[in-house]
Design an enzyme around this catalytic site. Structure first.
Site, PDB file in Angstrom:
ATOM      1  N   HIS A  92      34.127  81.869  45.606  1.00  0.00           N
ATOM      2  CA  HIS A  92      33.861  80.887  46.553  1.00  0.00           C
ATOM      3  C   HIS A  92      33.614  79.611  45.849  1.00  0.00           C
ATOM      4  O   HIS A  92      32.583  79.652  44.921  1.00  0.00           O
ATOM      5  CB  HIS A  92      32.326  81.301  47.289  1.00  0.00           C
ATOM      6  CG  HIS A  92      31.632  80.157  48.073  1.00  0.00           C
ATOM      7  ND1 HIS A  92      32.199  79.711  49.220  1.00  0.00           N
ATOM      8  CD2 HIS A  92      30.743  79.725  47.646  1.00  0.00           C
ATOM      9  CE1 HIS A  92      31.351  78.887  49.677  1.00  0.00           C
ATOM     10  NE2 HIS A  92      30.371  78.664  48.818  1.00  0.00           N
TER      11      HIS A  92
ATOM     12  N   ASP B 109      38.089  83.115  57.990  1.00  0.00           N
ATOM     13  CA  ASP B 109      36.589  82.902  57.592  1.00  0.00           C
ATOM     14  C   ASP B 109      35.757  83.163  58.838  1.00  0.00           C
ATOM     15  O   ASP B 109      34.615  82.336  58.784  1.00  0.00           O
ATOM     16  CB  ASP B 109      36.595  81.407  57.025  1.00  0.00           C
ATOM     17  CG  ASP B 109      35.503  81.388  55.947  1.00  0.00           C
ATOM     18  OD1 ASP B 109      35.054  82.244  55.397  1.00  0.00           O
ATOM     19  OD2 ASP B 109      35.134  80.284  55.398  1.00  0.00           O
TER      20      ASP B 109
ATOM     21  N   ASN C 209      29.235  90.397  51.469  1.00  0.00           N
ATOM     22  CA  ASN C 209      27.727  90.105  51.704  1.00  0.00           C
ATOM     23  C   ASN C 209      26.908  90.495  52.887  1.00  0.00           C
ATOM     24  O   ASN C 209      26.660  89.748  53.718  1.00  0.00           O
ATOM     25  CB  ASN C 209      27.817  88.730  51.521  1.00  0.00           C
ATOM     26  CG  ASN C 209      28.735  87.891  52.365  1.00  0.00           C
ATOM     27  OD1 ASN C 209      29.849  88.432  52.584  1.00  0.00           O
ATOM     28  ND2 ASN C 209      28.362  86.909  53.161  1.00  0.00           N
TER      29      ASN C 209
ATOM     30  N   HIS D 240      38.682  79.875  51.033  1.00  0.00           N
ATOM     31  CA  HIS D 240      38.551  78.535  51.897  1.00  0.00           C
ATOM     32  C   HIS D 240      38.481  77.180  51.070  1.00  0.00           C
ATOM     33  O   HIS D 240      37.322  76.510  51.155  1.00  0.00           O
ATOM     34  CB  HIS D 240      37.461  78.921  52.744  1.00  0.00           C
ATOM     35  CG  HIS D 240      36.096  79.178  52.108  1.00  0.00           C
ATOM     36  ND1 HIS D 240      35.025  80.016  52.722  1.00  0.00           N
ATOM     37  CD2 HIS D 240      35.371  78.965  50.796  1.00  0.00           C
ATOM     38  CE1 HIS D 240      34.157  80.357  52.250  1.00  0.00           C
ATOM     39  NE2 HIS D 240      34.186  79.902  50.922  1.00  0.00           N
TER      40      HIS D 240
END
Lengths: 431, 319
Positions: free
Chosen positions: A185, A311, A100, A238
């Site tokens: 995600h 992360d 991203n 995550h």
């Protein structure tokens, strides 16, 4: 090729083989030629560099499967070289960067560009993810086959959930034909909309819009149903809630090929960090209630969580010195990951080998990297560290261009002494 | 009226919320405001206690009534009052909140009155200026002067706050007025109920120490005060409630529902009202029951008291 290295007098830790004992490592041609109690100075070939570990721990270099380095598009927040330098200081020798960026990594030329930039940085090994969908928009599949051939290590739309169930089903199906890993995600965007922290009494008191833990659970449960349908491999990034972890635990038990990671902040912190509108505690998914944090630790212990990934998400001051709702998400963490997580060992939650496995062998296996092992023939990517040595996380101690750590001012235990990639020392702690 | 040295009583540089205020501090603010109510009813309303001081109203979210109330309060105390039209200027050009704070700081104001659409924004700004900051409403967090003026209204009409039962009705979820009022009323010993459809209640609201009612009739049973909140009509788009008609049917304040309350129950509303949405116009206009215009009057007095206390250190030489 680099000169031979013999590293002696170490506590060898190799989660892949279960090795935990005294000994050394002989490195020839950037690879491990010998490892074990038999490796002594006597074994050193002529001209070899001899390193006395003085009893410190020697483990495979850490593999961080979830970082953002801002290249291309946000070089003022982090570059690959600054990010890799922070990684080296954190004992990380392999890292996978999310796609991203601006523009996003959604076509083969972009993967090649990133791989080339990564090679110029003579620090750790940087592997690019590629997007699942074009422009990360969640509508049309990116060229998964060509992207994989160009070097994409796995596929994800980064911090954005792939929300459309039909597209997710196709992505899982199509990717399975290339044995490509899809990384999600896990957050249902319609439920998370406007939310900026965990839903609950604290959010209500602060007057901040909350995100219910169910937003994560629902997406995880949906994707697991899709995986039932399609086959293939799926990884959740995550994970932060008890509900999602229960679903993943059950899916693993019935044989689905699913894995997941969590980040150090979900293991170490809870939503109370947001008190006072601290934007350095604004992350996505949000820091959760203490019961969820406990569930994350528990899932790490029982193997439901395979991996700890930093992360790492660099944000400059202008993105964080804002009212909480307007501030950017994310914290840096590649440099502090091991030290923060060693707390789990010090508190008796997890053994050292089990902890290291989540940052070495497990992510390497999931991403298919030749890394994460202390074994003959493996690349000599190594980290030497003192698990007891205390230090204080300060802005000055952090090598990232951005300083948005959630652990500012905290005392942590576990100090990296040396980081080695292909037999070359890329980080050495000043004593 | 005899009062102790206020510097010993009010130990805050800013007024950012009701949270953190002690009951005796609230008491002192209300006592002080009482005095200003009398002043405001005179023909000559002008004092010079804030003479020479600069008071800037900084409203990132426009609000004619609150801004006017603060402006009058400042002017009646003799301050130079400036209204910054921020909603239409600098922020639109990309200036950050902290830039705005530092710019204003360089102009040496003595008091900044700030309203902002984001929770926590006023506290953030307060950390970057030297002068006193008054929170005139931040997001869904707090609106302390509203709670203080409501408390003054109640105290003057009922003679006390302690022991009263207050029902706060309507969009609690998005309301800073509700949060500040809950904190203040509980601190002063009232019992607080919240009455709302579940979709307009914040998660964990029970943890505030309030009793929760979904049914308005039951929620209003034997209450002394009915505090209505404004329902933004855009809530319909967010599927919080289906329609104005349905909302009014179940949660609009009518004489019929009011029958459950004590016969002398007082009706309050922070304004501006949506007649026919959360309150029947006839009820709102009932001069025997409605304290809505009292609230407006008390607003000026309470804001004068706050300005007075927060600038005291600038005027009175240290003892």
């Amino acid at each position: 090729m680099s000169r031979p290295v013999v590293l002696v007098n170490a506590r060898l830790l190799d989660p892949a083989s279960g090795l935990d004992g005294r000994g050394g490592v002989l490195v020839v041609g950037g690879r491990i030629a010998e490892v074990g109690p038999g490796v002594t100075v006597a074994l050193a070939p002529g001209g070899a560099e001899v390193i006395d570990a003085k009893g410190l721990c020697l483990a495979p270099g850490l593999v961080d499967m979830r970082v953002q380095f801002g290249e291309p598009g946000a070089e003022h927040k982090e570059r690959i070289d600054s990010g890799a330098a922070a990684a080296a200081a954190g004992g990380v020798t392999s890292m996978a960067v999310l796609p991203n960026t601006d523009p996003p990594i959604d076509e083969p030329a972009m993967v090649e560009f990133l791989a080339r930039r990564a090679r110029q940085v003579k620090l750790g090994k940087v592997y690019p993810y590629a997007a699942i969908t074009k422009r990360l928009e969640g509508r049309e599949l990116a060229e998964i086959g060509l992207l994989k051939a160009a070097g994409a290590v796995a596929f994800t739309d980064g911090e954005r959930a792939l929300a459309d169930a039909r597209v997710m089903r196709r992505a899982l199906s199509y990717a399975s034909g290339f044995d490509a890993l899809i990384v999600q995600h896990p957050e249902e965007p319609a439920l998370a909309e406007h939310g900026v922290m965990n839903e609950g009494a604290l959010a209500s008191r602060l007057g901040l819009a909350g995100i219910a833990p169910a937003a994560e659970t629902i997406m995880v449960e949906r994707d697991l149903r899709l995986l039932d349908l399609t086959g293939g491999r799926l990884h959740f990034g995550h994970v932060s809630t008890a509900g999602a972890l229960a679903a993943i635990r059950a899916a693993k038990a019935r044989g689905l090929r699913v894995t997941c990671d969590t980040a150090p902040h979900y293991l170490a912190l809870n939503e109370l960090e947001v008190e006072g509108y601290r934007t350095f505690a604004k992350v996505s998914p949000p820091l959760r209630a203490e019961e969820d944090r406990r569930a994350v630790v528990e899932a790490l212990r029982d193997g439901t969580i395979d991996v700890i990934a930093s992360d790492h998400c660099p944000q400059d001051q202008d993105s964080k010195r804002l009212p909480f709702a307007q501030a950017a998400y994310g914290v840096i963490g590649v440099q502090t990951m091991l030290a923060v997580c060693l707390r789990l060992m010090h508190e008796g939650e997890l053994g050292l080998l089990a902890l290291l496995r989540t940052m070495t062998e497990a992510p390497a296996r999931i991403l298919g990297l030749d890394a994460g092992r202390l074994a003959k023939g493996a690349p000599a990517d190594l980290v030497l560290f003192d698990p007891e040595a205390p230090w204080k996380v300060t802005e000055a101690s952090l090598k990232s261009l951005s300083k948005n750590t959630a652990f500012e001012g905290r005392l942590v235990e576990g100090r990296i002494a040396r980081t080695v990639v292909d037999g070359r020392t890329i980080f050495l702690q000043d004593s | 009226m005899h009062m102790a040295d206020p510097r010993l009583i009010f130990q805050h540089k800013h007024l950012l919320g009701i949270e953190g205020l002690q009951p005796y501090e609230i008491q002192d603010l209300l006592d002080r405001a009482d005095g200003y109510v009398a002043l405001n009813r005179q023909a000559d309303k002008k004092l010079q206690v804030l003479k020479g001081l600069t008071h800037i109203n900084l409203f990132f979210e426009s609000s004619t009534r609150t801004q006017t109330s603060f402006e009058l309060a400042g002017k009646r105390l003799g301050a130079d009052v400036v209204n910054m039209a921020v909603a239409s200027s600098a922020m639109k050009k990309g200036e950050t909140l902290i830039d705005t704070a530092m710019t204003l700081n360089a102009m040496h104001p003595d008091v900044l009155v700030v309203r902002h659409q984001d929770s926590g924004a006023v506290a953030l700004l307060a950390r970057h200026v030297r002068c006193a900051v008054i929170n005139a409403g931040d997001g869904a967090h707090e609106h302390p002067t509203q709670a203080l003026l409501d408390a003054l209204t109640i105290r003057r009409r009922k003679g006390r706050i302690e022991g009263l039962t207050v029902a706060i009705c309507g969009d609690i979820l998005h309301s800073r007025v509700a949060r500040s009022n809950i904190l203040l009323l509980l601190a002063m010993g009232a019992r607080v109920r919240v009455v709302a459809p579940i979709t307009l209640l914040p998660a964990g609201i029970e943890g505030f120490g309030v009793d929760v009612f979904r049914d308005m009739q039951r929620g209003l049973e034997d209450v002394d005060i009915v505090m209505m909140l404004r329902l933004q009509t855009e809530r319909m788009q967010g599927s919080f409630v289906p329609s104005v008609a349905e909302y009014f049917h179940f949660y609009g304040l009518t004489y019929d529902k009011l029958r459950a309350a004590r016969p002398d129950a007082l009706i309050m509303h922070p304004g501006p009202m949506n007649r026919g949405v959360e309150i029947d116009g006839v009820v709102a206009d009932d001069i025997d029951r409605s304290a809505i215009l009292d609230q407006v009057e008390m607003g000026v007095a309470v804001r004068m008291a706050v300005l007075d206390l927060l600038t005291l250190h600038l005027r009175v030489p240290a003892a």
